[in-house]
Design an enzyme around this catalytic site. Structure first.
Site, PDB file in Angstrom:
ATOM      1  N   CYS A 116       0.809  -1.225   0.000  1.00 32.61           N
ATOM      2  CA  CYS A 116       0.000   0.000   0.000  1.00 32.61           C
ATOM      3  C   CYS A 116       0.840   1.273   0.000  1.00 32.61           C
ATOM      4  O   CYS A 116       0.300   2.366  -0.140  1.00 32.61           O
ATOM      5  CB  CYS A 116      -0.955  -0.007   1.185  1.00 32.61           C
ATOM      6  SG  CYS A 116      -2.234  -1.258   1.004  1.00 32.61           S
ATOM      7  N   HIS A 256      -3.126   7.368   2.561  1.00 35.62           N
ATOM      8  CA  HIS A 256      -3.596   6.093   2.006  1.00 35.62           C
ATOM      9  C   HIS A 256      -4.938   5.715   2.643  1.00 35.62           C
ATOM     10  O   HIS A 256      -5.104   5.809   3.866  1.00 35.62           O
ATOM     11  CB  HIS A 256      -2.552   5.003   2.281  1.00 35.62           C
ATOM     12  CG  HIS A 256      -3.028   3.632   1.970  1.00 35.62           C
ATOM     13  ND1 HIS A 256      -3.534   3.284   0.738  1.00 35.62           N
ATOM     14  CD2 HIS A 256      -3.104   2.510   2.740  1.00 35.62           C
ATOM     15  CE1 HIS A 256      -3.886   2.013   0.752  1.00 35.62           C
ATOM     16  NE2 HIS A 256      -3.648   1.521   1.954  1.00 35.62           N
ATOM     17  N   ASN A 286     -10.217   0.293  -0.187  1.00 34.75           N
ATOM     18  CA  ASN A 286      -8.757   0.329  -0.252  1.00 34.75           C
ATOM     19  C   ASN A 286      -8.313  -0.191  -1.622  1.00 34.75           C
ATOM     20  O   ASN A 286      -8.389  -1.383  -1.892  1.00 34.75           O
ATOM     21  CB  ASN A 286      -8.188  -0.551   0.872  1.00 34.75           C
ATOM     22  CG  ASN A 286      -6.668  -0.575   0.890  1.00 34.75           C
ATOM     23  OD1 ASN A 286      -6.020  -0.088  -0.028  1.00 34.75           O
ATOM     24  ND2 ASN A 286      -6.106  -1.160   1.934  1.00 34.75           N
TER      25      ASN A 286
HETATM   26  O1  UT7 Z   1      -3.849  -1.178   3.303  1.00 32.86           O
HETATM   27  C1  UT7 Z   1      -2.787  -1.431   4.127  1.00 32.86           C
HETATM   28  C2  UT7 Z   1      -2.935  -2.346   5.186  1.00 32.86           C
HETATM   29  N1  UT7 Z   1      -4.238  -2.675   5.689  1.00 32.86           N
HETATM   30  C3  UT7 Z   1      -4.796  -1.994   6.704  1.00 32.86           C
HETATM   31  O2  UT7 Z   1      -4.310  -0.944   7.095  1.00 32.86           O
HETATM   32  C4  UT7 Z   1      -6.004  -2.607   7.360  1.00 32.86           C
HETATM   33  C5  UT7 Z   1      -5.817  -2.618   8.843  1.00 32.86           C
HETATM   34  N2  UT7 Z   1      -6.874  -3.310   9.581  1.00 32.86           N
HETATM   35  C6  UT7 Z   1      -8.143  -2.869   9.622  1.00 32.86           C
HETATM   36  O3  UT7 Z   1      -8.533  -1.937   8.944  1.00 32.86           O
HETATM   37  C7  UT7 Z   1      -9.075  -3.554  10.587  1.00 32.86           C
HETATM   38  O4  UT7 Z   1      -8.345  -4.372  11.457  1.00 32.86           O
HETATM   39  C8  UT7 Z   1     -10.201  -4.389   9.919  1.00 32.86           C
HETATM   40  C9  UT7 Z   1     -11.191  -3.478   9.233  1.00 32.86           C
HETATM   41  C10 UT7 Z   1      -9.594  -5.361   8.925  1.00 32.86           C
HETATM   42  C11 UT7 Z   1     -10.957  -5.169  11.003  1.00 32.86           C
HETATM   43  O5  UT7 Z   1     -11.452  -4.290  12.001  1.00 32.86           O
HETATM   44  P1  UT7 Z   1     -11.185  -4.574  13.540  1.00 32.86           P
HETATM   45  O6  UT7 Z   1     -11.878  -3.511  14.283  1.00 32.86           O
HETATM   46  O7  UT7 Z   1      -9.705  -4.735  13.743  1.00 32.86           O
HETATM   47  O8  UT7 Z   1     -11.947  -5.935  13.750  1.00 32.86           O
HETATM   48  P2  UT7 Z   1     -11.378  -7.337  14.270  1.00 32.86           P
HETATM   49  O9  UT7 Z   1     -10.614  -8.015  13.201  1.00 32.86           O
HETATM   50  O10 UT7 Z   1     -10.746  -7.153  15.604  1.00 32.86           O
HETATM   51  O11 UT7 Z   1     -12.731  -8.099  14.513  1.00 32.86           O
HETATM   52  C12 UT7 Z   1     -13.691  -7.658  15.487  1.00 32.86           C
HETATM   53  C13 UT7 Z   1     -14.883  -8.569  15.428  1.00 32.86           C
HETATM   54  C14 UT7 Z   1     -14.519 -10.054  15.476  1.00 32.86           C
HETATM   55  O12 UT7 Z   1     -15.527 -10.716  16.162  1.00 32.86           O
HETATM   56  P3  UT7 Z   1     -15.350 -11.121  17.713  1.00 32.86           P
HETATM   57  O13 UT7 Z   1     -14.129 -11.997  17.752  1.00 32.86           O
HETATM   58  O14 UT7 Z   1     -15.150  -9.807  18.436  1.00 32.86           O
HETATM   59  O15 UT7 Z   1     -16.616 -11.817  18.027  1.00 32.86           O
HETATM   60  C15 UT7 Z   1     -14.525 -10.450  14.018  1.00 32.86           C
HETATM   61  O16 UT7 Z   1     -14.792 -11.821  13.847  1.00 32.86           O
HETATM   62  O17 UT7 Z   1     -15.569  -8.371  14.175  1.00 32.86           O
HETATM   63  C16 UT7 Z   1     -15.667  -9.621  13.485  1.00 32.86           C
HETATM   64  N3  UT7 Z   1     -15.563  -9.355  12.051  1.00 32.86           N
HETATM   65  C17 UT7 Z   1     -16.606  -9.007  11.295  1.00 32.86           C
HETATM   66  N4  UT7 Z   1     -17.898  -8.833  11.579  1.00 32.86           N
HETATM   67  C18 UT7 Z   1     -18.709  -8.461  10.575  1.00 32.86           C
HETATM   68  C19 UT7 Z   1     -14.440  -9.374  11.285  1.00 32.86           C
HETATM   69  N5  UT7 Z   1     -14.756  -9.045  10.039  1.00 32.86           N
HETATM   70  C20 UT7 Z   1     -16.077  -8.809  10.013  1.00 32.86           C
HETATM   71  C21 UT7 Z   1     -16.983  -8.422   9.002  1.00 32.86           C
HETATM   72  N6  UT7 Z   1     -18.280  -8.256   9.330  1.00 32.86           N
HETATM   73  N7  UT7 Z   1     -16.592  -8.193   7.737  1.00 32.86           N
END
Ligand code: UT7
Length: 331
Positions: A116, A256, A286
């Site tokens: 990225c 970004h 993204n």
């Molecule tokens: O582009 C360059 C590099 N990439 C980035 O910079 C991306 C960086 N990461 C992020 O933007 C975020 O970490 C994400 C958007 C990918 C995820 O958000 P998060 O707030 O970190 O969520 P998480 O992975 O900690 O998941 C929280 C909860 C989990 O459930 P539990 O374990 O709390 O019950 C996940 O299973 O949300 C759940 N979850 C979802 N729920 C609904 C994960 N993905 C989804 C989804 N829809 N798509």
């Protein structure tokens, strides 16, 4: 003799017509509009459909728009760089094909890959060629067909990425405008947290790898998020301090577009009003290497000669950085 700096003198963009909305994703994986919107800021993304269309298809379209807007003869271009994490194919450069297709027959070309941060790094490379006096017109294109490496059964990644391309032209300037300063960083510790495992020489694509879905993007979102928030803000603060800049004399933060919360965190660290933060993540998601040039294209009309812009990015690898840049034209 006056010092030569590298300015951007034109911008072009292309996004595919097909719109993948949060509502459509709700039908595909266990997710919902509310979760996606509050966690990422994304409402929809563009997806390139159709046989025989790779990243070069979008790179060519973005470059052609720029050439048309500037009424520029492509034969004047010296170098074409395509910043991308999704080249058309291995070995045969996407930039070389793009250059030939747009008629840049006097240019040489190469691809630049830094996930990225590819476009941010590309800005540094393009500027160096201009500042050295070696070349006069460098076309830098950020283009990614992210959909080609996304598993649309994996809700952790398929809600984030989209396809698109943006192109900018770098030229010399003697008024001191353009690239002023840069901090570029990388740390190989990040490799395990964001990767397409089966895609290169380490783990070639095999039937077994495909069965394990290792030909798609894997991301440990939480770890990447934490590193992105810390590091993007860190280099942004440092580049401001180093150049005696404050929230008052910065006109734009051009960051970004990976997650609205990461961008907001960086803006908050420097107390920058949201009106100065370029944002289009809600429309495109993204797009990896294309986010920054797509922002420039979308905000071009609002940019004024002399505007102070801070560019910032964070991506896989890990790779990250910030660039302090003075805009050079009114449109
Ligand atoms: O582009 C360059 C590099 N990439 C980035 O910079 C991306 C960086 N990461 C992020 O933007 C975020 O970490 C994400 C958007 C990918 C995820 O958000 P998060 O707030 O970190 O969520 P998480 O992975 O900690 O998941 C929280 C909860 C989990 O459930 P539990 O374990 O709390 O019950 C996940 O299973 O949300 C759940 N979850 C979802 N729920 C609904 C994960 N993905 C989804 C989804 N829809 N798509």
């Amino acid at each position: 003799m006056k010092k030569i700096t590298a300015v951007i003198t034109g911008v072009g963009k292309y996004v595919p017509d097909f719109v993948l909305t949060n509502a459509m994703l709700e039908e595909m994986v266990d997710t919902n509009d509310e979760w996606i919107t509050t966690r990422t800021g994304i409402k929809e993304r563009r997806i390139l459909k159709g046989e025989g269309k790779g990243t070069s298809y979008m790179a060519i379209k973005a470059a052609e728009q720029l050439l048309q807007k500037k009424n520029l003869d492509p034969k004047e271009i010296d170098l074409v760089i395509v910043s991308t994490a999704t080249p058309d194919m291995q070995a045969a450069s996407t930039a070389v094909y793009t250059a030939t297709q747009i008629g840049a027959t006097n240019a040489f070309g190469f691809d630049l890959e830094a996930a990225c941060s590819s476009f941010l790094y590309g800005m540094s490379v393009a500027s160096s060629y201009i500042e050295s006096g070696r070349y006069k017109k460098v076309l830098l294109i950020g283009a990614d067909k992210c959909s080609s490496m996304i598993d649309y059964t994996d809700r952790a990644t398929c809600i984030i990425f989209g396809d698109g391309a943006g192109a900018v032209l770098f030229e010399p300037n003697e008024e001191g405008l353009g690239l002023q300063d840069e901090i570029l960083k990388s740390d190989g510790i990040g490799r395990e947290f964001l990767q397409v495992k089966a895609s290169g020489s380490l783990y070639p694509v095999t039937k077994e790898a495909i069965d394990k879905r290792e030909n798609f993007v894997f991301q440990d979102g939480k770890t990447v998020f934490k590193n992105a928030v810390f590091n993007m803000a860190d280099v942004t603060v440092k580049i401001l301090e180093r150049n005696n800049l404050s929230n008052e004399n910065i006109n734009w933060l051009t960051a970004h577009q990976a997650n609205k919360r990461i961008i907001d965190a960086t803006a908050n660290r420097i107390n920058l009003d949201s009106s100065k933060v370029m944002m289009n993540i809600e429309k495109y998601g993204n797009t990896t290497s294309a986010t920054i040039p797509l922002l420039l294209a979308d905000y071009e009309k609002q940019l004024k000669k002399g505007d102070n812009i801070v560019f910032a990015a964070f991506g896989g690898g890990f790779t990250w950085g910030a660039i302090y840049f003075k805009w050079s034209y009114n449109s």
